[in-house]
Design a protein around this motif. Structure first.
Motif, PDB file in Angstrom:
ATOM      1  N   GLY A 116       3.252 -10.397 -20.934  1.00 38.27           N
ATOM      2  CA  GLY A 116       4.203  -9.702 -21.789  1.00 38.27           C
ATOM      3  C   GLY A 116       5.456 -10.537 -21.986  1.00 38.27           C
ATOM      4  N   TYR A 117       6.535  -9.883 -22.376  1.00 39.22           N
ATOM      5  CA  TYR A 117       7.788 -10.574 -22.698  1.00 39.22           C
ATOM      6  C   TYR A 117       8.633 -10.687 -21.439  1.00 39.22           C
ATOM      7  CZ  TYR A 117      11.950 -11.871 -25.352  1.00 39.22           C
ATOM      8  OH  TYR A 117      13.040 -12.542 -25.848  1.00 39.22           O
ATOM      9  N   GLY A 118       8.484 -11.812 -20.725  1.00 39.93           N
ATOM     10  CA  GLY A 118       9.220 -12.029 -19.501  1.00 39.93           C
ATOM     11  C   GLY A 118      10.345 -13.024 -19.673  1.00 39.93           C
ATOM     12  N   CYS A 119      10.926 -13.418 -18.559  1.00 41.18           N
ATOM     13  CA  CYS A 119      12.084 -14.313 -18.589  1.00 41.18           C
ATOM     14  C   CYS A 119      11.741 -15.671 -19.195  1.00 41.18           C
ATOM     15  CB  CYS A 119      12.636 -14.498 -17.174  1.00 41.18           C
ATOM     16  SG  CYS A 119      14.157 -15.466 -17.105  1.00 41.18           S
ATOM     17  N   GLU A 120      10.525 -16.167 -18.932  1.00 38.83           N
ATOM     18  CA  GLU A 120      10.142 -17.463 -19.463  1.00 38.83           C
ATOM     19  C   GLU A 120      10.045 -17.436 -20.988  1.00 38.83           C
ATOM     20  OE1 GLU A 120       9.580 -20.362 -17.578  1.00 38.83           O
ATOM     21  OE2 GLU A 120      10.551 -19.098 -16.071  1.00 38.83           O
ATOM     22  N   SER A 121       9.731 -16.277 -21.558  1.00 41.10           N
ATOM     23  CA  SER A 121       9.623 -16.141 -23.015  1.00 41.10           C
ATOM     24  C   SER A 121      10.948 -15.811 -23.672  1.00 41.10           C
ATOM     25  CB  SER A 121       8.617 -15.032 -23.363  1.00 41.10           C
ATOM     26  OG  SER A 121       7.364 -15.281 -22.783  1.00 41.10           O
ATOM     27  N   CYS A 122      11.901 -15.345 -22.874  1.00 40.94           N
ATOM     28  CA  CYS A 122      13.171 -14.872 -23.426  1.00 40.94           C
ATOM     29  C   CYS A 122      14.001 -16.049 -23.921  1.00 40.94           C
ATOM     30  CB  CYS A 122      13.949 -14.100 -22.352  1.00 40.94           C
ATOM     31  SG  CYS A 122      15.558 -13.516 -22.907  1.00 40.94           S
ATOM     32  N   MET A 148       5.489   0.129  -4.865  1.00 44.02           N
ATOM     33  CA  MET A 148       4.285   0.675  -4.255  1.00 44.02           C
ATOM     34  C   MET A 148       3.080  -0.214  -4.528  1.00 44.02           C
ATOM     35  SD  MET A 148       4.932   4.720  -5.087  1.00 44.02           S
ATOM     36  CE  MET A 148       3.503   5.300  -4.180  1.00 44.02           C
ATOM     37  N   ALA A 149       2.991  -0.755  -5.752  1.00 44.55           N
ATOM     38  CA  ALA A 149       1.869  -1.631  -6.095  1.00 44.55           C
ATOM     39  C   ALA A 149       1.906  -2.915  -5.278  1.00 44.55           C
ATOM     40  CB  ALA A 149       1.899  -1.950  -7.591  1.00 44.55           C
ATOM     41  N   VAL A 150       3.082  -3.530  -5.185  1.00 45.12           N
ATOM     42  CA  VAL A 150       3.207  -4.776  -4.423  1.00 45.12           C
ATOM     43  C   VAL A 150       3.032  -4.499  -2.929  1.00 45.12           C
ATOM     44  CG1 VAL A 150       4.793  -6.648  -3.795  1.00 45.12           C
ATOM     45  CG2 VAL A 150       4.640  -5.896  -6.165  1.00 45.12           C
ATOM     46  N   GLY A 151       3.515  -3.353  -2.470  1.00 44.81           N
ATOM     47  CA  GLY A 151       3.337  -2.991  -1.067  1.00 44.81           C
ATOM     48  C   GLY A 151       1.865  -2.886  -0.694  1.00 44.81           C
ATOM     49  N   PHE A 152       1.079  -2.282  -1.567  1.00 38.32           N
ATOM     50  CA  PHE A 152      -0.366  -2.200  -1.328  1.00 38.32           C
ATOM     51  C   PHE A 152      -0.964  -3.596  -1.277  1.00 38.32           C
ATOM     52  CE2 PHE A 152      -4.615  -2.259  -3.220  1.00 38.32           C
ATOM     53  CZ  PHE A 152      -5.312  -1.474  -2.314  1.00 38.32           C
ATOM     54  N   MET A 153      -0.562  -4.442  -2.228  1.00 38.36           N
ATOM     55  CA  MET A 153      -1.077  -5.802  -2.272  1.00 38.36           C
ATOM     56  C   MET A 153      -0.703  -6.584  -1.013  1.00 38.36           C
ATOM     57  SD  MET A 153      -0.235  -8.736  -5.062  1.00 38.36           S
ATOM     58  CE  MET A 153       1.404  -8.889  -4.371  1.00 38.36           C
ATOM     59  N   ASN A 154       0.525  -6.406  -0.531  1.00 38.59           N
ATOM     60  CA  ASN A 154       0.957  -7.090   0.692  1.00 38.59           C
ATOM     61  C   ASN A 154       0.074  -6.721   1.878  1.00 38.59           C
ATOM     62  OD1 ASN A 154       3.104  -8.553  -0.376  1.00 38.59           O
ATOM     63  ND2 ASN A 154       4.553  -6.889  -0.087  1.00 38.59           N
ATOM     64  N   ASN A 155      -0.269  -5.445   1.972  1.00 37.51           N
ATOM     65  CA  ASN A 155      -1.104  -5.001   3.086  1.00 37.51           C
ATOM     66  C   ASN A 155      -2.507  -5.591   3.004  1.00 37.51           C
ATOM     67  OD1 ASN A 155       0.908  -3.438   4.224  1.00 37.51           O
ATOM     68  ND2 ASN A 155       0.349  -1.606   3.081  1.00 37.51           N
ATOM     69  N   VAL A 156      -3.053  -5.660   1.782  1.00 35.88           N
ATOM     70  CA  VAL A 156      -4.391  -6.217   1.604  1.00 35.88           C
ATOM     71  C   VAL A 156      -4.403  -7.705   1.955  1.00 35.88           C
ATOM     72  CG1 VAL A 156      -6.164  -6.768  -0.108  1.00 35.88           C
ATOM     73  CG2 VAL A 156      -5.081  -4.516  -0.124  1.00 35.88           C
ATOM     74  N   SER A 157      -3.362  -8.427   1.521  1.00 32.24           N
ATOM     75  CA  SER A 157      -3.316  -9.881   1.715  1.00 32.24           C
ATOM     76  C   SER A 157      -3.079 -10.275   3.158  1.00 32.24           C
ATOM     77  CB  SER A 157      -2.204 -10.487   0.852  1.00 32.24           C
ATOM     78  OG  SER A 157      -2.432 -10.228  -0.507  1.00 32.24           O
ATOM     79  N   ALA A 158      -2.397  -9.426   3.928  1.00 30.56           N
ATOM     80  CA  ALA A 158      -1.959  -9.820   5.262  1.00 30.56           C
ATOM     81  C   ALA A 158      -3.101  -9.934   6.268  1.00 30.56           C
ATOM     82  CB  ALA A 158      -0.929  -8.811   5.782  1.00 30.56           C
ATOM     83  N   GLU A 159      -4.203  -9.251   6.020  1.00 32.48           N
ATOM     84  CA  GLU A 159      -5.246  -9.115   7.041  1.00 32.48           C
ATOM     85  C   GLU A 159      -5.771 -10.464   7.545  1.00 32.48           C
ATOM     86  OE1 GLU A 159      -7.578  -7.106   9.669  1.00 32.48           O
ATOM     87  OE2 GLU A 159      -6.066  -6.281   8.333  1.00 32.48           O
ATOM     88  N   ASN A 160      -6.083 -11.384   6.594  1.00 26.82           N
ATOM     89  CA  ASN A 160      -6.685 -12.649   7.020  1.00 26.82           C
ATOM     90  C   ASN A 160      -5.806 -13.861   6.766  1.00 26.82           C
ATOM     91  OD1 ASN A 160      -9.209 -11.468   7.798  1.00 26.82           O
ATOM     92  ND2 ASN A 160      -9.654 -11.196   5.623  1.00 26.82           N
ATOM     93  N   ALA A 182       0.472  -8.047 -11.377  1.00 22.56           N
ATOM     94  CA  ALA A 182       1.462  -8.267 -12.435  1.00 22.56           C
ATOM     95  C   ALA A 182       0.891  -7.931 -13.803  1.00 22.56           C
ATOM     96  CB  ALA A 182       1.945  -9.711 -12.398  1.00 22.56           C
ATOM     97  N   LYS A 183      -0.329  -8.348 -14.037  1.00 22.85           N
ATOM     98  CA  LYS A 183      -0.966  -8.089 -15.340  1.00 22.85           C
ATOM     99  C   LYS A 183      -1.147  -6.589 -15.572  1.00 22.85           C
ATOM    100  CE  LYS A 183      -5.038  -9.332 -18.097  1.00 22.85           C
ATOM    101  NZ  LYS A 183      -6.315 -10.093 -18.091  1.00 22.85           N
ATOM    102  N   ALA A 184      -1.632  -5.870 -14.563  1.00 22.08           N
ATOM    103  CA  ALA A 184      -1.849  -4.430 -14.698  1.00 22.08           C
ATOM    104  C   ALA A 184      -0.531  -3.699 -14.935  1.00 22.08           C
ATOM    105  CB  ALA A 184      -2.552  -3.890 -13.451  1.00 22.08           C
ATOM    106  N   PHE A 185       0.512  -4.113 -14.217  1.00 21.16           N
ATOM    107  CA  PHE A 185       1.813  -3.446 -14.374  1.00 21.16           C
ATOM    108  C   PHE A 185       2.355  -3.682 -15.772  1.00 21.16           C
ATOM    109  CE2 PHE A 185       6.278  -2.555 -13.913  1.00 21.16           C
ATOM    110  CZ  PHE A 185       6.316  -1.514 -12.990  1.00 21.16           C
ATOM    111  N   SER A 186       2.232  -4.912 -16.279  1.00 20.84           N
ATOM    112  CA  SER A 186       2.736  -5.219 -17.619  1.00 20.84           C
ATOM    113  C   SER A 186       1.995  -4.438 -18.692  1.00 20.84           C
ATOM    114  CB  SER A 186       2.619  -6.724 -17.874  1.00 20.84           C
ATOM    115  OG  SER A 186       3.016  -7.041 -19.197  1.00 20.84           O
ATOM    116  N   GLN A 187       0.678  -4.434 -18.596  1.00 15.77           N
ATOM    117  CA  GLN A 187      -0.110  -3.759 -19.625  1.00 15.77           C
ATOM    118  C   GLN A 187       0.063  -2.247 -19.593  1.00 15.77           C
ATOM    119  OE1 GLN A 187      -4.166  -5.150 -19.258  1.00 15.77           O
ATOM    120  NE2 GLN A 187      -3.693  -7.139 -20.190  1.00 15.77           N
ATOM    121  N   SER A 188       0.314  -1.696 -18.437  1.00 14.32           N
ATOM    122  CA  SER A 188       0.451  -0.238 -18.341  1.00 14.32           C
ATOM    123  C   SER A 188       1.855   0.251 -18.716  1.00 14.32           C
ATOM    124  CB  SER A 188       0.111   0.235 -16.920  1.00 14.32           C
ATOM    125  OG  SER A 188       0.995  -0.332 -15.973  1.00 14.32           O
ATOM    126  N   THR A 189       2.856  -0.606 -18.592  1.00 14.55           N
ATOM    127  CA  THR A 189       4.237  -0.190 -18.880  1.00 14.55           C
ATOM    128  C   THR A 189       4.794  -0.773 -20.175  1.00 14.55           C
ATOM    129  OG1 THR A 189       5.192  -2.052 -17.637  1.00 14.55           O
ATOM    130  CG2 THR A 189       4.737  -0.027 -16.413  1.00 14.55           C
TER     131      THR A 189
END
Length: 421
Positions: free
Chosen positions: A40-46, A158-170, A15-22
């Protein structure tokens, strides 16, 4: 503390990387809408809900609905909050389905003046004081062109999909819940062994389990599921394929109960179809039982009704579509096709949500655009008529008078005289 079936550290980094890059706000939250982190400026800040005097709970429900739709549509979904601001989301998956989500937004996809005129004035219907407060909040909310939103949504997916695959292993082996689950099942099997004759399958427990699912009684459903698993394993534990078959039959019953009590039928049936194949991939009883417990929780989550959020999202998509395409030929049938609804159903909920029919709303938008053009003396009536989507000038005149209470020429004269004064 409830066990989390996703890697929160990895999710934070994503989430942090996506916010800072976009440059867009990213919020990490669980499936109930509880926010963990915001970058960044999300729903909680709105402050848009506060400015409008609206409950933030409506936004939370809209975000949960967005997550369920993202699951249905393959991992990503673009939607609108109750205030008309745009967000998109990708779910973070556990064994039983979505356990958390990364939500990007809020932002707007139309020019700010169009947003004020369409959303704040026509749709949300704020008072003048509320509108002024909302306009101030709007200064902090970024604008993103429509075509860029689609690509950003794909990037998050795509970013979350990669993360899902990494997290699922163990995930399963590290779960403390797995030990608790197996302990409960083993305890029940020991009870069964103490009986003189092998007990029959406990259909009465199955019936009570389905009642617990319908009531969203998680504790009761979990206890009864464990006892049913124990009964199945006691009788068929030596035959893995037979165990899988019986568990799939149980899943079908649970999914039908969920549908009967308000879960989305198409989504639930699709999940049930997927689970049929996922069951076949398990090789151990431990992993199969843990997965099944997560699935039952997921079905109960789907029993929450998001009709208000769903309708609000659909109406916002329709009004944004009208705002962007009012110059073109727009029909109820084409718009209904865009949001995957029947024209009759869209017509009904559009009237319920906006207070006017689809065509009345379309005519209001076109007349308001025509009023802006009528301020320019050099434009002919035929040009203005075509510019706002009417090929027949006489029909445009008729519609204008019905909506504005006067003829287009009368409105122009009134405006030009007031400017001189």
């Amino acid at each position: 503390m409830e066990y989390e079936q996703f890697d929160r550290r990895l999710a934070r980094e994503c989430a942090k990387a996506f916010s800072q890059s976009t440059g867009l706000g990213c919020t990490l939250s669980d499936k109930t809408g509880r926010a963990f982190d915001e970058y960044g400026y999300g729903c909680e800040s709105c402050g848009m809900c506060a400015a409008a005097g609206a409950s933030h709970d409506r936004c939370v429900q809209a975000h949960i609905y967005g997550m369920t739709e993202a699951e249905r549509f393959g991992g990503k979904y673009i939607y609108f909050c109750p205030m008309g601001l745009t967000c998109f989301v990708s779910p973070i998956l556990g064994e039983g389905g979505a356990e958390a989500k990364i939500t990007v937004g809020p932002f707007i996809m139309v020019e700010k003046q169009d947003f004020i005129a369409c959303e704040l004035t026509e749709n949300v219907r704020l008072t003048e004081a509320q509108k002024q407060a909302a306009v101030q909040v709007l200064e902090n909310i970024p604008f993103v062109p429509t075509e860029r939103v689609t690509q950003l949504s794909v990037l998050l997916f795509m970013a979350v999909g990669f993360m899902n695959n990494v997290s699922a292993e163990n995930r399963m082996m590290e779960s403390g819940h797995s030990e608790e689950l197996q302990g409960q099942i083993t305890s029940y099997i020991l009870e069964l062994k103490q009986e003189e004759a092998p007990p029959p399958y406990p259909f009465e427990k199955e019936h009570v389990l389905l009642q617990c699912v319908a009531r969203k009684d998680r504790d009761g459903a979990r206890r009864l599921l464990n006892e049913l698993l124990g009964a199945i394993l006691f009788v068929d534990g030596g035959d893995m394929e037979l165990v899988k078959s019986r568990l799939y039959e149980l899943l079908v019953l649970i999914s039908r109960t969920a549908i009967e009590n308000g879960a989305d039928a198409e989504h639930t049936m699709r999940l049930s179809h997927e689970y049929r194949y996922r069951i076949g991939a398990f090789t151990t009883i431990d992993s199969l039982c843990l997965w099944l417990a997560g699935v039952v929780n997921h079905f109960m989550d789907d029993l929450f009704r998001f009709s208000d959020a769903k309708h609000a999202n659909i109406i916002h998509r329709c009004t944004q579509y009208i705002s962007a395409n009012y110059k073109e030929r727009i029909t109820l049938e084409d718009t209904a096709r865009m949001v995957y609804l029947s024209p009759a159903y869209l017509s009904r909920i559009f009237k319920q949500e906006t207070g006017v029919t689809f065509n009345e709303y379309l005519n209001r938008v076109r007349v308001n655009k025509a009023k802006e053009l009528l301020r320019r003396r050099e434009l002919r009536m035929t040009d203005i008529s075509l510019a706002v989507g009417y090929e027949d000038q006489s029909y445009f005149t008729k519609v204008f008078k019905r909506v504005a209470g006067m003829l287009p020429r009368e409105y122009r004269e009134k405006i030009l005289v007031s400017r001189k004064d």
